[in-house]
Design a protein around this motif. Sequence first.
Motif, short mmCIF file in Angstrom:
data_model
loop_
_atom_site.label_atom_id
_atom_site.label_comp_id
_atom_site.label_asym_id
_atom_site.label_seq_id
_atom_site.Cartn_x
_atom_site.Cartn_y
_atom_site.Cartn_z
N ARG A 188 9.07 2.42 -4.55
CA ARG A 188 8.18 3.59 -4.57
C ARG A 188 8.53 4.64 -5.88
O ARG A 188 7.79 5.11 -6.48
CB ARG A 188 8.03 4.47 -3.29
CG ARG A 188 7.07 5.29 -3.18
CD ARG A 188 6.65 5.45 -1.83
NE ARG A 188 7.79 5.74 -0.77
CZ ARG A 188 7.94 5.67 0.57
NH1 ARG A 188 6.66 5.24 1.08
NH2 ARG A 188 9.02 5.92 0.95
N TRP A 197 -1.38 6.20 -6.73
CA TRP A 197 -2.71 6.71 -6.37
C TRP A 197 -2.66 8.06 -6.49
O TRP A 197 -3.48 8.76 -6.98
CB TRP A 197 -3.46 6.00 -5.44
CG TRP A 197 -4.91 6.31 -5.17
CD1 TRP A 197 -5.97 6.05 -5.98
CD2 TRP A 197 -5.31 7.18 -4.24
NE1 TRP A 197 -7.01 6.55 -5.30
CE2 TRP A 197 -6.59 7.24 -4.37
CE3 TRP A 197 -4.78 8.02 -3.14
CZ2 TRP A 197 -7.53 8.18 -3.44
CZ3 TRP A 197 -5.56 8.91 -2.55
CH2 TRP A 197 -6.97 8.95 -2.78
N ALA A 240 1.73 1.81 -3.48
CA ALA A 240 0.48 1.89 -4.26
C ALA A 240 0.01 3.17 -4.31
O ALA A 240 -0.53 3.92 -5.14
CB ALA A 240 -0.53 0.99 -4.01
N LEU A 241 0.18 3.82 -2.91
CA LEU A 241 -0.37 5.02 -2.47
C LEU A 241 0.05 6.17 -3.47
O LEU A 241 -0.28 7.15 -3.68
CB LEU A 241 -0.05 5.37 -1.13
CG LEU A 241 -0.82 6.46 -0.64
CD1 LEU A 241 -2.24 6.40 -0.59
CD2 LEU A 241 -0.25 6.89 1.10
N ARG A 270 -5.43 4.45 -10.80
CA ARG A 270 -6.63 3.77 -10.15
C ARG A 270 -6.12 2.78 -9.15
O ARG A 270 -5.08 2.10 -9.43
CB ARG A 270 -7.44 2.85 -11.13
CG ARG A 270 -8.35 3.72 -11.99
CD ARG A 270 -9.38 2.94 -12.70
NE ARG A 270 -8.76 1.66 -13.11
CZ ARG A 270 -9.60 0.92 -13.63
NH1 ARG A 270 -10.88 0.90 -14.07
NH2 ARG A 270 -8.89 -0.48 -14.00
N TRP A 271 -6.69 2.75 -7.89
CA TRP A 271 -6.25 1.80 -6.88
C TRP A 271 -5.76 0.54 -7.32
O TRP A 271 -4.69 -0.05 -6.86
CB TRP A 271 -7.05 1.71 -5.65
CG TRP A 271 -6.46 1.01 -4.50
CD1 TRP A 271 -7.03 0.21 -3.70
CD2 TRP A 271 -5.51 1.64 -3.81
NE1 TRP A 271 -6.14 -0.26 -2.61
CE2 TRP A 271 -5.26 0.71 -2.68
CE3 TRP A 271 -4.30 2.79 -3.94
CZ2 TRP A 271 -4.37 0.71 -1.75
CZ3 TRP A 271 -3.40 2.74 -3.00
CH2 TRP A 271 -3.54 1.88 -1.67
N ARG A 272 -6.71 -0.15 -8.11
CA ARG A 272 -6.36 -1.53 -8.46
C ARG A 272 -5.09 -1.72 -9.37
O ARG A 272 -4.30 -2.71 -9.14
CB ARG A 272 -7.66 -2.30 -9.16
CG ARG A 272 -8.37 -3.29 -8.65
CD ARG A 272 -9.48 -3.90 -9.51
NE ARG A 272 -8.97 -4.46 -10.41
CZ ARG A 272 -9.56 -5.08 -11.51
NH1 ARG A 272 -10.76 -5.02 -11.65
NH2 ARG A 272 -9.04 -5.66 -12.73
N ASP A 273 -5.13 -0.73 -10.21
CA ASP A 273 -3.89 -0.96 -11.15
C ASP A 273 -2.76 -0.45 -10.41
O ASP A 273 -1.47 -0.87 -10.44
CB ASP A 273 -4.03 0.05 -12.14
CG ASP A 273 -5.14 -0.12 -13.19
OD1 ASP A 273 -5.41 -1.32 -13.22
OD2 ASP A 273 -5.70 0.70 -13.81
N ALA A 274 -2.84 0.51 -9.30
CA ALA A 274 -1.74 1.00 -8.46
C ALA A 274 -1.23 -0.41 -7.63
O ALA A 274 0.34 -0.52 -7.56
CB ALA A 274 -2.08 2.00 -7.44
N LYS A 275 -1.99 -1.08 -6.97
CA LYS A 275 -1.61 -2.13 -6.48
C LYS A 275 -0.83 -3.07 -7.20
O LYS A 275 0.00 -3.72 -6.87
CB LYS A 275 -2.59 -2.78 -5.75
CG LYS A 275 -3.13 -2.20 -4.51
CD LYS A 275 -4.10 -2.46 -3.77
CE LYS A 275 -4.15 -4.05 -3.03
NZ LYS A 275 -5.21 -4.23 -2.33
N SER A 325 0.93 -1.11 -0.04
CA SER A 325 -0.15 -0.13 -0.01
C SER A 325 0.94 1.17 0.12
O SER A 325 0.80 2.03 -0.43
CB SER A 325 -1.06 0.10 1.07
OG SER A 325 -1.81 -1.18 1.13
N ASN A 326 2.04 1.25 0.76
CA ASN A 326 2.90 2.23 0.60
C ASN A 326 3.25 2.88 -0.68
O ASN A 326 3.48 3.83 -0.99
CB ASN A 326 4.16 2.08 1.65
CG ASN A 326 4.34 2.66 2.98
OD1 ASN A 326 4.26 3.86 3.06
ND2 ASN A 326 3.67 1.75 3.86
#
Length: 232
Positions: free
Chosen positions: A137, A92, A88-89, A97-102, A85-86
């Motif tokens: 990141r 984002w 992906a954030l 989009r969150w799904r793609d980011a993950k 999540s760190n």
Amino acid sequence: MSGWVQLQGVDLHFGAVHALRGIDLRIAAGERVGLIGANGSGKSTLLRVLDGLLKPGAGSVVRDGAMRQAMVFQRPFALRMTALSNVALALWLRGVRWRDAKERALLALGRVGLAAIALRNARTLSGGQLQRLALARAWALGPHVLLLDEPTASLDPHAKREVEALMEEFAESGMTLVFASHNLGQVKRLATRVVYMEQGRILADLPVRAFFDGPLGETSREAELFVKGELG
Ligand SMILES: Nc1ncnc2c1ncn2[C@@H]1O[C@H](COP(=O)(O)OP(=O)(O)OP(=O)(O)O)[C@@H](O)[C@H]1O
């Protein structure tokens, strides 16, 4: 080689502190620039100007708008959430989009060898893992230029080697690297060009061989003394 950034006559004050003085610097795509100099000489400030986080009080900064840069800070921060999540954030926040980011975050963690701990709370990671998380990141953003502020400062030799190996791989894949370091061995290993700073000024700017194998001559007497002091 095309240019990434050009600084001309850059000056920057923090209150009474004259942190950057008359900086002229051009960095081309594909270069690996090592910034060295004593504490307080202006390396971090210069990296922040290169990244666009700080605006100089005078002078000009012209960047190739087609090239993206990302910065890895000296003491990487991590939010109290999973490593995944760190990363992906960061994506984002830039509109992914969150799904793609993950998905992209997982790829990035794999790239730095952290796929196995993707679901661990980032606050429980070791210093070396945290630094690799910071690299993931940055890498996830697909930068053309990576700016790093003492990326291995507080790491043990093993973690240091891992981070250096990643920097090497990124550079070999065509990424431009600009990094500040107090580790002259690291600068010799990773940089192709050395920029030596003292009291906000650039006193030497040379290919790595010429810098370390000297003689640097009158104009860079200070740089010569610095290198002797550090290596001596
Ligand atoms: N936010 C700030 N507010 C006030 N002064 C600052 C700030 N950031 C940096 N300075 C000052 O500007 C000068 C340059 O600092 P900078 O952090 O760029 O040096 P550095 O070469 O990166 O040092 P180090 O090797 O210790 O990281 C120093 O005198 C520092 O105290």
